[in-house]
Structures are given as structure tokens and as C-alpha cells.
Design an enzyme around this catalytic site. Structure first.
Site, PDB file in Angstrom:
ATOM      1  N   LYS A 178       0.878  -1.190   0.000  1.00 39.34           N
ATOM      2  CA  LYS A 178       0.000   0.000   0.000  1.00 39.34           C
ATOM      3  C   LYS A 178       0.901   1.221   0.000  1.00 39.34           C
ATOM      4  O   LYS A 178       1.420   1.627   1.040  1.00 39.34           O
ATOM      5  CB  LYS A 178      -0.872  -0.018   1.262  1.00 39.34           C
ATOM      6  CG  LYS A 178      -2.233   0.646   1.116  1.00 39.34           C
ATOM      7  CD  LYS A 178      -2.217   2.119   0.774  1.00 39.34           C
ATOM      8  CE  LYS A 178      -1.977   3.026   1.952  1.00 39.34           C
ATOM      9  NZ  LYS A 178      -1.811   4.443   1.534  1.00 39.34           N
ATOM     10  N   GLU A 253       8.859   1.204  11.420  1.00 35.91           N
ATOM     11  CA  GLU A 253       9.969   2.120  11.122  1.00 35.91           C
ATOM     12  C   GLU A 253       9.371   3.522  11.178  1.00 35.91           C
ATOM     13  O   GLU A 253       8.713   3.954  10.233  1.00 35.91           O
ATOM     14  CB  GLU A 253      10.537   1.844   9.729  1.00 35.91           C
ATOM     15  CG  GLU A 253      11.044   0.432   9.518  1.00 35.91           C
ATOM     16  CD  GLU A 253      12.469   0.236   9.989  1.00 35.91           C
ATOM     17  OE1 GLU A 253      13.017   1.155  10.635  1.00 35.91           O
ATOM     18  OE2 GLU A 253      13.026  -0.830   9.731  1.00 35.91           O
ATOM     19  N   CYS A 287      13.525  10.165   7.403  1.00 36.23           N
ATOM     20  CA  CYS A 287      13.324   9.697   8.784  1.00 36.23           C
ATOM     21  C   CYS A 287      14.610   9.841   9.587  1.00 36.23           C
ATOM     22  O   CYS A 287      14.582  10.178  10.757  1.00 36.23           O
ATOM     23  CB  CYS A 287      12.845   8.266   8.792  1.00 36.23           C
ATOM     24  SG  CYS A 287      13.930   7.172   7.873  1.00 36.23           S
ATOM     25  N   GLU A 386       9.918  16.116  15.485  1.00 36.63           N
ATOM     26  CA  GLU A 386      10.309  15.864  14.104  1.00 36.63           C
ATOM     27  C   GLU A 386       9.616  16.896  13.209  1.00 36.63           C
ATOM     28  O   GLU A 386       8.390  17.002  13.220  1.00 36.63           O
ATOM     29  CB  GLU A 386       9.885  14.451  13.688  1.00 36.63           C
ATOM     30  CG  GLU A 386      10.349  14.104  12.293  1.00 36.63           C
ATOM     31  CD  GLU A 386       9.946  12.709  11.864  1.00 36.63           C
ATOM     32  OE1 GLU A 386       8.755  12.375  12.012  1.00 36.63           O
ATOM     33  OE2 GLU A 386      10.817  11.958  11.393  1.00 36.63           O
TER      34      GLU A 386
HETATM   35  P1  NAD Z   1       1.964   8.497   7.634  1.00 34.98           P
HETATM   36  O1  NAD Z   1       2.087   7.693   8.859  1.00 34.98           O
HETATM   37  O2  NAD Z   1       0.937   9.548   7.573  1.00 34.98           O
HETATM   38  O3  NAD Z   1       1.691   7.564   6.352  1.00 34.98           O
HETATM   39  C1  NAD Z   1       2.497   6.447   6.059  1.00 34.98           C
HETATM   40  C2  NAD Z   1       1.647   5.402   5.357  1.00 34.98           C
HETATM   41  O4  NAD Z   1       0.620   4.968   6.261  1.00 34.98           O
HETATM   42  C3  NAD Z   1       0.933   5.905   4.111  1.00 34.98           C
HETATM   43  O5  NAD Z   1       0.909   4.866   3.138  1.00 34.98           O
HETATM   44  C4  NAD Z   1      -0.473   6.180   4.613  1.00 34.98           C
HETATM   45  O6  NAD Z   1      -1.439   6.079   3.606  1.00 34.98           O
HETATM   46  C5  NAD Z   1      -0.640   5.063   5.625  1.00 34.98           C
HETATM   47  N1  NAD Z   1      -1.676   5.339   6.637  1.00 34.98           N
HETATM   48  C6  NAD Z   1      -2.101   6.537   7.096  1.00 34.98           C
HETATM   49  N2  NAD Z   1      -3.106   6.367   8.008  1.00 34.98           N
HETATM   50  C7  NAD Z   1      -3.295   5.034   8.123  1.00 34.98           C
HETATM   51  C8  NAD Z   1      -4.160   4.220   8.908  1.00 34.98           C
HETATM   52  N3  NAD Z   1      -5.051   4.762   9.742  1.00 34.98           N
HETATM   53  N4  NAD Z   1      -4.060   2.878   8.790  1.00 34.98           N
HETATM   54  C9  NAD Z   1      -3.170   2.317   7.958  1.00 34.98           C
HETATM   55  N5  NAD Z   1      -2.330   3.027   7.175  1.00 34.98           N
HETATM   56  C10 NAD Z   1      -2.378   4.369   7.258  1.00 34.98           C
HETATM   57  O7  NAD Z   1       3.419   9.065   7.409  1.00 34.98           O
HETATM   58  P2  NAD Z   1       3.904  10.100   6.321  1.00 34.98           P
HETATM   59  O8  NAD Z   1       3.544  11.466   6.789  1.00 34.98           O
HETATM   60  O9  NAD Z   1       3.462   9.663   4.975  1.00 34.98           O
HETATM   61  O10 NAD Z   1       5.474   9.856   6.402  1.00 34.98           O
HETATM   62  C11 NAD Z   1       6.272  10.587   7.235  1.00 34.98           C
HETATM   63  C12 NAD Z   1       6.665   9.807   8.463  1.00 34.98           C
HETATM   64  O11 NAD Z   1       7.296   8.576   8.096  1.00 34.98           O
HETATM   65  C13 NAD Z   1       7.685  10.547   9.270  1.00 34.98           C
HETATM   66  O12 NAD Z   1       7.367  10.480  10.635  1.00 34.98           O
HETATM   67  C14 NAD Z   1       8.975   9.801   8.989  1.00 34.98           C
HETATM   68  O13 NAD Z   1       9.950   9.933   9.969  1.00 34.98           O
HETATM   69  C15 NAD Z   1       8.500   8.419   8.829  1.00 34.98           C
HETATM   70  N6  NAD Z   1       9.474   7.611   8.075  1.00 34.98           N
HETATM   71  C16 NAD Z   1      10.203   6.671   8.745  1.00 34.98           C
HETATM   72  C17 NAD Z   1      11.157   5.922   8.078  1.00 34.98           C
HETATM   73  C18 NAD Z   1      11.965   4.872   8.790  1.00 34.98           C
HETATM   74  O14 NAD Z   1      12.514   4.020   8.134  1.00 34.98           O
HETATM   75  N7  NAD Z   1      12.064   4.887  10.105  1.00 34.98           N
HETATM   76  C19 NAD Z   1      11.360   6.126   6.718  1.00 34.98           C
HETATM   77  C20 NAD Z   1      10.608   7.080   6.071  1.00 34.98           C
HETATM   78  C21 NAD Z   1       9.648   7.822   6.775  1.00 34.98           C
END
Ligand code: NAD
Length: 484
Positions: A178, A253, A287, A386
């Protein structure tokens, strides 16, 4: 010709491209100019059901029948195709994420390398025989979980797909991916590459859609046996709660507030490019961004001044022009980062430098000025939260103990960097820093596909990348045979 050379409105399920069951679509926007880029499928629970069923069928069918070596060869073939299309993948990522071309190309090369690494590793993971009681032979088997869910964010789609889907396929799982609703073109391109390589139908399924619809349905699906999630802390908690109802393992992650610690004895010339790049790469939407730079007082002013020079020279611009810093992903993200810049001004913090926004930038682009803030109190929100934008906080410290306390003093624990010529200090800090990866006299080790990655505290749990991911994407079965 359209900027996107394929139908973006289809989902990929059971080896076929089809519209979402509900017929809905979602808009993709080009963050470099605000123009409409494409429509993508709005996958929902019914599509997730179909994707999970397709994955289950693949496990019972052609995909499940392959040997580990055969799976490995398919991944290697996909790796070659990714590499051959690296420029086109970088272009798609530039349009979709606003990622400068060179950075997008590096992501494509990393995706190819993940597939190469996990392709090569597929037939090298095995169980053990265990010395046990007389009259028994005992051994372990490493088996796939079954259907694995992969919920990924928009900031590094290719790298995250490589490390999670690559490892899961190597171990013989069947995947439902997804991608994020803000950016999923390279996920769709990846499915086309898998198809072209001959990956059996259903081994990889891609269901774009909203997090609260497709993502929530996938993380709660009773047919899913492992969930790999990369994203925010808040959504990570929802995913873990949903998966807990089915008693399945999750890899989380999550975010970070990672520090680089610069001691007075450090090689500053070597450190400087890493200090800045780790804050502005992908417009700070990383991240493991080094959003806190902790500097020992004798060299604090020098580091501020040298970093400031680099900030003033940064080129900000549309992603296809391959600048140093592109736009942030969306107007929503732009507002979040601008909120932090307003906080900087309202708190009277000292802005050491800002990169200029050149005249003529497309007015619809999501531009923010890369900003270096000096003398930040470690307890200030700027040093605790962050931001996910090109903003770095510089924090002075007196000695090693203080540096360690500041470094460990946030809710996060993803990555840390230490710059020093004192080997004992480097080893001490490597053990005492609370995080998943420590880099000494470098930061990020060039991506380090071979190096296990993940967080502690609010940065999550479980490890991806390296060989370790193969253990996470498999389950251990113990067999004890009594024979006398
Ligand atoms: P997000 O959590 O909003 O979204 C991430 C994914 O989760 C998307 O595909 C989104 O559609 C899905 N999602 C959102 N709500 C959901 C729900 N209720 N149920 C299931 N899935 C859902 O994050 P973002 O804003 O897209 O990404 C930024 C964040 O990701 C930052 O906090 C960043 O640090 C983190 N990140 C971490 C890593 C790592 O490896 N640790 C890598 C990249 C990004």
C-alpha cells in the site's frame, strides 16, 4: 505524450491491472508547481480483500512452488530491470515527490541493490540442527510468514519498497503493498517491472489508496500474517493495535530527531558536508535526517559559520532542474514547516542562515527556505519534535556527558552520528547512544543496504535492511524427532 507513460488509475492484483472496486480515484499533485499530475486508484477494503486472496493463492500456486534459488533469480532479474530504468524512475519520483533527479536516481540504484542483495541471499538462509537429548534429532526451519503487508510513506518509496518487499519476497512471502496516497508512481512502475521479470501472479499486489481506507483495511486484515509499516508514530500505533487483534508481528519504522555530535577534536572538513546534507537531503523529509547538530563549545562558532556558508549556497528549485533542495511534498507539509519557522521567530531564536528562494520559482510549488537555527535549547520544541523539512537546530555542549544526555533526551532513537578523533570516546558513545544505528566519522554510510536499520523508543521496533530483515520476514519452526 503524457508525463506518465502508463495508466496510473489501475491497481495491480493477481498479476492484472484493474480499476478499484469502488471505481474511485485520488489526485496526485506535482509539488514543484502545484499542477495536477495524475489520478490514482482509490483502493478500499474490497480491493484489499482481493489482493490478500490473490497473495494467498500465489502461495498455494506457482509462487509457493518455487525454490529459494528460483526466487533469488527473479529478484536479480528485477534488479537489472530497475537499473536499466533508473533515469525514468528518477524522473517519476521528481514529478511525484519533488525529489531532485540525482537523489531519485540514487533511490533507484538503491532499489536495484536491495533486489540484488536479497536475490543473492534468498537461498542462503537456513535453519540449524540442535544438540538435544539422546534419541532425538532436532532442527529448525525458516519459513515464510505467508501474506505480508507493506505500508509505505511518500518520502523514499523506492528504497522502502526495496528493503521491505525485497526481503519479504526473498523469504517466499506474498506481498500486498500500500503506497502513500501523496506519491505512488514508482510503486506502480515497480509492479510493472515485477511483471516484466516474470514474477508469478499474486506474489506482489499493489493497492494504492487512502491510509484510513486501504491502509486500515490491510493492517487489520485477518489474512495478513506480518505487517511492515514505515511512517509516523501516530499511525504506527494504529497499525500495531490493528495487527494485535490478529496476533501478527509488526515492524515499525517510525520517525526520528537524530543528532550528529561534533567534538572539538573532529575533522571538521570531513564532517561539514555530512552535517548539512543530512539535514537538507530530500528537503529534510528523511526519517534519519540529522535535524539536531550538537557541537562542542570550542568549535561551535566555527561550525555555525561554516554550515551557514553552505546553507547560503544551496540551490532551491523544481525537482526536474536537479537542485540541491526541491519542494516539500505538499502544501500541508509546507504549512507544517512554516509553522516551525514561525515558532523560531516567535521564540526569538537565532537564525544563522537561510538558503535563498531564487526568483521565478513556480508559484504553485511547495517551497520552504532551508533554515539553520543556532543556539537552540535542547528542551525547545525545535530540538524535540520531528519537523520533516529542511530545518536544522544547532545545540552547543561542554563535555561528553552533556552531549550524551542531549542526544538521548528526545522521545526518538533512530540514528546518531559521532565526529571525533578519540577512539575510546567513539566506542563509549556507540554503546551509550539510544538508537538503532550509530555512525562514527560518517553519517549514513552511503545508504548501507547491508546494515540492519530500525529504531528504539518512538522510532519503532524491528529491523529492516541487511540479513537481519530476512529473519524478520520469516518464522522459525522447530522440529524434534524421537527415533531411539
Ligand atoms: P503516515 O504515517 O501519515 O503515512 C504512512 C503510510 O501509512 C501511508 O501509506 C499512509 O497512507 C498510511 N496510513 C495513514 N493512516 C493510516 C491508517 N489509519 N491505517 C493504515 N495506514 C495508514 O506518514 P507520512 O507522513 O506519509 O510519512 C512521514 C513519516 O514517516 C515521518 O514520521 C517519517 O519519519 C516516517 N518515516 C520513517 C522511516 C523509517 O525508516 N524509520 C522512513 C521514512 C519515513
Amino acid at each position: 505524450m503524457s508525463a506518465i507513460p502508463f495508466d496510473t488509475t489501475a491497481l495491480f492484483i493477481a498479476g492484472r491491472w484493474q480499476g478499484a472496486a469502488g471505481g474511485g480515484t485520488l489526485p496526485l499533485t506535482n509539488p514543484s508547481d502545484g499542477s495536477s499530475l495524475a489520478q490514482i486508484a482509490r483502493g478500499q477494503a474490497a480491493d484489499v480483500d482481493a489482493a490478500v486472496a490473490a497473495a494467498q493463492a500465489a502461495l498455494q500456486g506457482d509462487w509457493g512452488a518455487l525454490t529459494a534459488a528460483e526466487r533469488g533469480r527473479l529478484l536479480l532479474k528485477m534488479s537489472g530491470l530497475v537499473l536499466a530504468q533508473a533515469d525514468e524512475l528518477a524522473r517519476l519520483e521528481a514529478l511525484d515527490v519533488g525529489k531532485p533527479l540525482k537523489q531519485g536516481r540514487a533511490d533507484a540504484v538503491a532499489l536495484a541493490r536491495y533486489l540484488e542483495f536479497y536475490g543473492g541471499a534468498a537461498d542462503k538462509v537456513h535453519g540449524e540442527t540442535i544438540p538435544f537429548a539422546n534419541g532425538y534429532t532436532a532442527f529448525t526451519l525458516r519459513e515464510p510468514h505467508g501474506v505480508t503487508a507493506h505500508i509505505v510513506p511518500w518520502n523514499y518509496p523506492m528504497q522502502i519498497i526495496g528493503r521491505s518487499v525485497g526481503a519479504a519476497l526473498a523469504m517466499g512471502n506474498a506481498c500486498v503493498l500500500k503506497p502513500a496516497e501523496e506519491a505512488c508512481l514508482t510503486a506502480l512502475a515497480f509492479a510493472r517491472i515485477a511483471q516484466a521479470a516474470g514474477l508469478p501472479a499474486g506474489a506482489l499486489n499493489v493497492v494504492p489508496g487512502l491510509g484510513e481506507e486501504a491502509g486500515a483495511a490491510l493492517s487489520a486484515h485477518p489474512g495478513v500474517r506480518h505487517v511492515s509499516f514505515t511512517g509516523s508514530v501516530a499511525v504506527g500505533a494504529l497499525i500495531q493495535a490493528a495487527a494485535a487483534k490478529n496476533a501478527v508481528p509488526v515492524t515499525l519504522e517510525l520517525g526520528g530527531k537524530s543528532p550528529q555530535l561534533v567534538f572539538a577534536d573532529a575533522d571538521l572538513e570531513a564532517a561539514l558536508p555530512f552535517l548539512v546534507n543530512a539535514g537538507i537531503q530530500n528537503a529534510g523529509q528523511t526519517c534519519s535526517a540529522a535535524s539536531r547538530i550538537l557541537v562542542q563549545r570550542p568549535v561551535f562558532d566555527t561550525v555555525v559559520q561554516r554550515m551557514a556558508e553552505r546553507y547560503r549556497a544551496l540551490r532551491v528549485g523544481p525537482a526536474l532542474d536537479d537542485p540541491d533542495v526541491g519542494p516539500v511534498i505538499s502544501s500541508r507539509q509546507q504549512e507544517i514547516v512554516e509553522g516551525y519557522l514561525a515558532l523560531v521567530r516567535d521564540s526569538g531564536l537565532h537564525i544563522a542562515a537561510q538558503a535563498p528562494l531564487p526568483p521565478g520559482l513556480p508559484s504553485g510549488g511547495c517551497w520552504v527556505r532551508p533554515t539553520l537555527v543556532a543556539d537552540v535549547n535542547p528542551a525547545h520544541r525545535l530540538a524535540q519534535e520531528e519537523i520533516f523539512g529542511p530545518v536544522q537546530a544547532l545545540i552547543p555542549f561542554d563535555d561528553e556527558a552533556e552531549a550524551l544526555a542531549i542526544a538521548n533526551g528526545t522521545p526518538y532513537g533512530l540514528v546518531a552520528g559521532v565526529w571525533t578523533r578519540d577512539g575510546s570516546r567513539a566506542l563509549r558513545l556507540a554503546r551509550r547512544l539510544q538508537c538503532g544505528q550509530v555512525f562514527v566519522n560518517n553519517y549514513g554510510a552511503g545508504g548501507g543496504i547491508e546494515l540492519p536499520f530500525g529504531g528504539v523508543k518512538h522510532s519503532g521496533h524491528g529491523r529492516e535492511k541487511g540479513f537481519e530483515a530476512l529473519y524478520g520476514f520469516s518464522s522459525l519452526k522447530t522440529v524434534a524427532i524421537k527415533h531411539d
